[in-house]
Design a protein around this motif. Structure first.
Motif, PDB file in Angstrom:
ATOM      1  N   ILE A 220       0.833  -1.217   0.000  1.00 15.31           N
ATOM      2  CA  ILE A 220       0.000   0.000   0.000  1.00 15.31           C
ATOM      3  C   ILE A 220       0.859   1.255   0.000  1.00 15.31           C
ATOM      4  CG2 ILE A 220      -1.589   1.357   1.438  1.00 15.31           C
ATOM      5  CD1 ILE A 220      -3.131  -1.160   1.937  1.00 15.31           C
ATOM      6  N   GLY A 221       1.989   1.210   0.721  1.00 14.62           N
ATOM      7  CA  GLY A 221       2.854   2.390   0.773  1.00 14.62           C
ATOM      8  C   GLY A 221       3.732   2.539  -0.464  1.00 14.62           C
TER       9      GLY A 221
ATOM     10  N   ARG B 157      -1.009   9.402   1.433  1.00 15.78           N
ATOM     11  CA  ARG B 157       0.346   9.023   1.807  1.00 15.78           C
ATOM     12  C   ARG B 157       1.222  10.268   1.793  1.00 15.78           C
ATOM     13  NH1 ARG B 157       3.012   5.856  -2.504  1.00 15.78           N
ATOM     14  NH2 ARG B 157       3.865   7.861  -3.093  1.00 15.78           N
TER      15      ARG B 157
ATOM     16  N   VAL C 200       1.320   6.315   5.741  1.00 10.91           N
ATOM     17  CA  VAL C 200       0.067   6.108   5.020  1.00 10.91           C
ATOM     18  C   VAL C 200      -1.063   6.323   6.018  1.00 10.91           C
ATOM     19  CG1 VAL C 200      -1.361   4.484   3.736  1.00 10.91           C
ATOM     20  CG2 VAL C 200       1.126   4.451   3.453  1.00 10.91           C
TER      21      VAL C 200
ATOM     22  N   HIS D 278      -4.727   5.843   6.655  1.00  9.24           N
ATOM     23  CA  HIS D 278      -5.934   5.166   6.184  1.00  9.24           C
ATOM     24  C   HIS D 278      -7.152   5.954   6.638  1.00  9.24           C
ATOM     25  CE1 HIS D 278      -4.092   1.201   5.075  1.00  9.24           C
ATOM     26  NE2 HIS D 278      -3.104   1.750   5.748  1.00  9.24           N
TER      27      HIS D 278
ATOM     28  N   VAL E 260       5.944   3.763   6.991  1.00  8.61           N
ATOM     29  CA  VAL E 260       6.573   2.921   5.975  1.00  8.61           C
ATOM     30  C   VAL E 260       7.997   3.392   5.700  1.00  8.61           C
ATOM     31  CG1 VAL E 260       4.440   2.209   4.851  1.00  8.61           C
ATOM     32  CG2 VAL E 260       5.554   4.279   4.092  1.00  8.61           C
TER      33      VAL E 260
END
Lengths: 386, 160
Positions: free
Chosen positions: A143-144, B14, B28, B30, B38
């Motif tokens: 996702i990143g 992000r 990130v 959500h 990350v």
């Protein structure tokens, strides 16, 4: 035995079997969709354990499954996101459409199934399963990754294309004459644009009508509205699924998140029933003759999706490894493709279309996530070496 | 340092940036409130190699650990500076000899010992502008110095 008793027994057996299959899929780490399809094949005519009594009941459940599937899909997006990714990625989106609709359409034409089946098969090979792909992205921790926004906006583009494609397909499938068909397509497209404009401009009013602090009231209002609009859309030949999708888009923000959480278990239940129902309608004996063709079609459309992903990612300035990942993430096919095939089979497009689509989706729903899992280490080692 | 913001349709947002040592990190966000910290692979800069999934509470705790000492440090610095110092905002007037010329030409620091710490242009802030920053008429200049030196700067900007 009493009719209701048999109904419950059969339906219970189906749902329980799905639960067990789901547990199995979870353990192996694949999408449960192919297993649900296989279960449907086993329970249907010509299967190992044909069930007859609950057919109608399962049929209605399947219709509900499609409506809920598209409603929750619409809830994932808000209108702004749709517009931004439409304007930002139109070129990659068109490449996606052309490259991936072509294999299905060409295949149907070569088989001599006629233009109507070709339009349906184009949809079967075009749409990536946003459900399975989203799961792959999150399971593999992608996702990143920097190629992920490209993949996601392609999915959004595909979903929007579906909103236009499905009404056209249903009109063509209705088998109207050219003139009245054109009028019907026009009406369908007008309806879609009207609903989209309402969702974009007046989404807030719909939200304030639906919104409620009470979960029960919220659930009833959202499902009620979605079914109402789905019914209206169906009446206008736009397909119920698209109506529900548009309702989902009109709702956004916290309300959409709450509704999504409330609907998830309902959707999971009825979507699984839908896959079984599609399997029920398909005669397993017909799958074997088209299996080779389905495999060939699957390989071709795997390559075209890889090319699509690589092209879109390269345009976004992503490196070689990321381009490959973007392509692989787009491979899975699933719910949408079966929805399209279901519509075509229901309208009697071609007797073999259901079996071909079932085999095709079986292969790609199972292999897509596996490819992502197996290919990633390879990509990483290549990227590290260069 | 430039923080890049990217929309993730259907998921959230992000934010990411590259550290001075070349390590790319990001967050990130959500829509559900989950935050992923990350860390990107050095060999494959597009790929995430480590993901730390954080719920609301954990993300708050991490932010506090990273941010709180820094805020205290900044406050202390401010305290040290406050005595005898003033910060004044002044415009670059229409007829200013320095409108359209680089800031270095005015030699403000050398002539007055006050510092230009920021320039505000139509709502945008240019923090710590360098000597080649070009003034435009209508800019608002933020100057830090003593009462007298900041007044001298106003004179320089108006009359040269």
């Amino acid at each position: 035995m009493h009719h209701t008793a048999i109904l419950f027994l059969e339906f219970g057996a189906i749902v329980l079997a799905l639960g067990i299959l789901g547990a199995l899929a979870l353990r192996v780490g694949i999408s449960p969709i192919p297993l649900y399809l296989i279960a449907g094949l086993a329970f249907g005519t010509g299967g190992v354990l044909p069930l007859a009594t609950s057919d109608d009941f399962v049929g209605v459940g399947a219709e509900l499954g499609v409506v809920l599937l598209l409603l929750t899909l619409g809830l994932e997006y808000n209108a702004d996101e749709l517009v931004t990714s439409l304007t930002g990625n139109i070129r990659a989106g068109i490449v996606d459409l052309v490259l991936n609709a072509a294999p299905g359409a060409i295949c149907a034409l070569l088989l001599g199934w006629g233009p109507v089946a070709a339009v349906a098969m184009a949809g079967v090979t075009y749409a990536t399963s946003s459900g399975i792909t989203a799961k792959v992205l999150s399971d593999l921790g992608w996702i990143g990754n920097r190629e992920t926004p490209t993949v996601l906006s392609l999915l959004v583009f595909e979903d929007l294309t579906m909103a236009v494609y499905l009404p056209i397909l249903t009109t063509i499938l209705a088998g109207l004459s050219l003139a009245s068909g054109a009028v019907a397509v026009g009406v369908a497209l007008l309806t879609v644009s009207a609903v989209l404009v309402v969702a974009l401009k007046f989404g807030r009013f719909i939200e304030s009508f639906v919104s409620s602090p009470n979960n029960e009231v919220l659930l009833l209002k959202v499902v009620g509205l979605a079914l109402l609009v789905a019914g209206l859309a169906q009446q206008l030949n736009v397909s119920a699924a698209v109506g529900a999708f548009l309702v989902g888009i009109a709702l956004s923000g916290e309300l959409a998140e709450d509704a999504q959480a409330l609907l998830a278990p309902l959707r999971d239940l009825f979507a699984a029933v839908f896959f079984v129902f599609f399997g029920l309608q398909t005669d397993p004996a017909k799958i074997l003759p088209v299996a080779g063709l389905a495999a060939l079609l699957a390989v071709v459309s795997m390559v075209t999706k890889l090319l699509t992903g690589a092209y879109a990612a390269r345009r976004a300035g992503i490196g070689k490894a990321g381009q490959a990942r973007a392509g692989i993430a787009l491979i899975p096919r699933g719910e949408f493709n079966i929805v399209i095939a279901g519509l075509a089979v229901g309208a009697g497009a071609h007797p073999d279309l259901g079996a071909l689509a079932a085999a095709y989706v079986l292969i790609l729903a199972a292999f897509g996530p596996l490819a992502a899992k197996l290919v990633q280490p390879l990509i990483t080692s290549i990227a590290k070496r260069s | 340092m430039e923080v890049e913001q990217t929309a993730l349709p259907g998921i959230g947002l992000r934010h990411d940036f590259t550290t001075r040592k070349g390590q790319r990190v990001g967050v990130v966000s959500h829509r559900t409130g989950r935050r992923d910290l990350v860390i990107y692979d050095a060999d494959d800069p597009d790929a995430v190699c480590h993901v730390v999934k954080l719920n609301d509470e954990e993300a708050d705790a991490l932010a506090e650990l990273l941010g709180a000492p820094r805020i205290v440090q900044r406050l202390n610095q401010l305290h040290e500076q406050v005595e005898g110092l003033v910060s004044v905002q002044m415009p670059v007037p229409d007829g200013s000899p320095y409108a359209g010329r680089p800031m270095g030409d005015a030699r403000v620091r050398t002539r007055t010992s006050a510092s230009i710490v920021a320039v505000v242009r139509s709502g945008r802030v240019f923090a710590s502008p360098g000597p080649d920053f070009v003034f435009a008429a209508g800019d608002v200049v933020v100057v830090v110095g003593s009462e007298d030196t900041t007044a001298e700067v106003a004179g320089i900007l108006a009359d040269g």
